[in-house]
Design a protein around this motif. Sequence first.
Motif, PDB file in Angstrom:
ATOM      1  N   ARG A 158      78.929 -14.301  79.167  1.00 22.50           N
ATOM      2  CA  ARG A 158      78.299 -15.609  79.261  1.00 22.50           C
ATOM      3  C   ARG A 158      77.068 -15.691  78.358  1.00 22.50           C
ATOM      4  NH1 ARG A 158      75.941 -16.146  83.879  1.00 22.50           N
ATOM      5  NH2 ARG A 158      76.353 -14.050  84.677  1.00 22.50           N
ATOM      6  N   ILE A 159      76.814 -16.893  77.837  1.00 24.70           N
ATOM      7  CA  ILE A 159      75.600 -17.146  77.064  1.00 24.70           C
ATOM      8  C   ILE A 159      74.497 -17.411  78.086  1.00 24.70           C
ATOM      9  CG2 ILE A 159      74.565 -18.492  75.213  1.00 24.70           C
ATOM     10  CD1 ILE A 159      77.112 -16.989  74.419  1.00 24.70           C
ATOM     11  N   ASP A 160      73.752 -16.365  78.398  1.00 28.24           N
ATOM     12  CA  ASP A 160      72.837 -16.413  79.537  1.00 28.24           C
ATOM     13  C   ASP A 160      71.646 -15.502  79.236  1.00 28.24           C
ATOM     14  OD1 ASP A 160      72.937 -17.106  82.745  1.00 28.24           O
ATOM     15  OD2 ASP A 160      71.946 -15.189  82.367  1.00 28.24           O
ATOM     16  N   LEU A 175      70.811 -11.320  74.634  1.00 28.68           N
ATOM     17  CA  LEU A 175      71.082 -11.749  73.258  1.00 28.68           C
ATOM     18  C   LEU A 175      69.807 -11.842  72.430  1.00 28.68           C
ATOM     19  CD1 LEU A 175      73.842 -14.317  74.158  1.00 28.68           C
ATOM     20  CD2 LEU A 175      74.167 -12.279  72.748  1.00 28.68           C
ATOM     21  N   VAL A 234      80.144 -13.488  68.986  1.00 27.25           N
ATOM     22  CA  VAL A 234      79.575 -13.805  70.294  1.00 27.25           C
ATOM     23  C   VAL A 234      80.577 -14.700  71.009  1.00 27.25           C
ATOM     24  CG1 VAL A 234      77.667 -14.867  71.547  1.00 27.25           C
ATOM     25  CG2 VAL A 234      77.218 -13.577  69.446  1.00 27.25           C
ATOM     26  N   ASP A 263      79.026 -21.252  77.486  1.00 26.63           N
ATOM     27  CA  ASP A 263      77.633 -21.661  77.616  1.00 26.63           C
ATOM     28  C   ASP A 263      77.562 -22.742  78.691  1.00 26.63           C
ATOM     29  OD1 ASP A 263      74.933 -22.227  77.240  1.00 26.63           O
ATOM     30  OD2 ASP A 263      75.345 -23.672  75.638  1.00 26.63           O
ATOM     31  N   LEU A 282      72.926 -22.002  74.431  1.00 28.48           N
ATOM     32  CA  LEU A 282      73.422 -21.631  73.103  1.00 28.48           C
ATOM     33  C   LEU A 282      72.439 -21.953  71.973  1.00 28.48           C
ATOM     34  CD1 LEU A 282      75.649 -20.513  71.292  1.00 28.48           C
ATOM     35  CD2 LEU A 282      76.737 -22.760  71.335  1.00 28.48           C
ATOM     36  N   VAL A 301      69.935 -19.249  71.721  1.00 27.56           N
ATOM     37  CA  VAL A 301      70.519 -18.015  71.203  1.00 27.56           C
ATOM     38  C   VAL A 301      70.730 -18.109  69.693  1.00 27.56           C
ATOM     39  CG1 VAL A 301      72.583 -16.569  71.243  1.00 27.56           C
ATOM     40  CG2 VAL A 301      71.580 -17.368  73.385  1.00 27.56           C
ATOM     41  N   GLN A 302      71.240 -19.217  69.235  1.00 32.12           N
ATOM     42  CA  GLN A 302      71.438 -19.388  67.794  1.00 32.12           C
ATOM     43  C   GLN A 302      70.106 -19.265  67.050  1.00 32.12           C
ATOM     44  OE1 GLN A 302      73.438 -23.202  68.105  1.00 32.12           O
ATOM     45  NE2 GLN A 302      75.393 -22.284  67.525  1.00 32.12           N
ATOM     46  N   PHE A 356      80.132 -17.775  66.740  1.00 33.40           N
ATOM     47  CA  PHE A 356      80.155 -18.134  68.152  1.00 33.40           C
ATOM     48  C   PHE A 356      81.504 -18.777  68.447  1.00 33.40           C
ATOM     49  CE2 PHE A 356      75.741 -17.988  66.928  1.00 33.40           C
ATOM     50  CZ  PHE A 356      75.110 -17.355  67.997  1.00 33.40           C
TER      51      PHE A 356
END
Length: 394
Positions: A215-217, A222, A243, A247, A252, A255-256, A270
């Motif tokens: 998960r994007i968490d 990250l 990745v 999300d 996201l 993170v980016q 992604f």
Amino acid sequence: MKILLVIPGIGDVYGGTSKVAIEFAQALGKLGIDIDIVTTNANGLEDLDVPLRTWLNQGLYRLQYFPRWHIGDYKLSTSLTKWLFKNVASYDLVHTIAVFSYPVSITHLACKINRVPYINSPHGMLEPWALSHKSWKKKLYYSLIEKAALDNASAIQMLNQAEAQNAEPLHLKAPLVTVPNGINCQEFQLQHNPKAFYEQFPHTRDKALILFLGRIDPKKGLDLLAPAFAKALSKFSNAHLIVAGPDSIGFLPTVQNYFAEEGCLNAVTFTGMLTGAMKYAALAAASIYVAPSYSEGFSMSVLEAMASGLPCVITKGCNFPEAANNQAALVVDIESSAIANALIDCLSNPEQAKIMGERARQLVFEKYTWDKVACQMQEVYSCLLQHQPVMAIS
């Protein structure tokens, strides 16, 4: 033996815990255990398009969804509450997955009132990092509701000894039993083909792919992976980071930006969440798997990467010291330079990394399959139902 499994949601956005519940139920069903799952139709901010308030026969187990109220991702459900108080007494034992969630808390109350034994699996939610995230809400909920419910449990399932040791400051009264997560051997016995992944993401072909699957968490680390990958990329220009994960909280863009600030965003793809054949194709395409997490219970994606024979770089927050003890993964401190050095080590020594991946695959197949896990849990259930002591960890 009739067991009720309660989990707040099993939508794809919830990642490993959803997969755990389903595959765990299948494995218990194979042993002849009568197993039912009840859950809500929650899938992050969306709802699953599924039949509600009716049993769905899944072959080895039954599944029933209940509608939840639309208050963000909260999983409040009047119909589930009514069902639990009416039906929980028809089960020998109840097994709940997660904490700090209404469906689990109301299940524990229904069990207490009906004198039905229950076992809880926090799945990493009692880890120090997890408790510190949004801490004021959790402290209040824990003090008012969760502590008493956990103390009244017949047992609490920890996924490994590291998770159990990290729970010691909570002074839980219920016995702690260690039963890990597992994988389905059949899914990993044959090597998967990366072709489908390359067809969908052709720019990744002929790259040394580093795969993050989760998960994007914030807890997934990250922010640590970005500078670590940038350092590895400066030495290995052919490296490329995948990745792959949902999300569900709008994290996201942050993170980016981590990777943009490190100047390596153009070497990161992604993909969103990968499931089924595409996930296995990504595992087959990857050269290295990385899990830079601050906190995990026992990561399903790490097990799957190891079962795929990938050399894995994981942090100590993944709670898998057995991987290091068996030289089956590089287990590093939770900081970017340690992650970077491990990635560079794997890229610099591909043959050694491959051997480590083979050891990882062997370890998972020997100790971490759902068939083995189900047998261990069946023993725990039997002890609880026969009022025999279960193995506690002090």
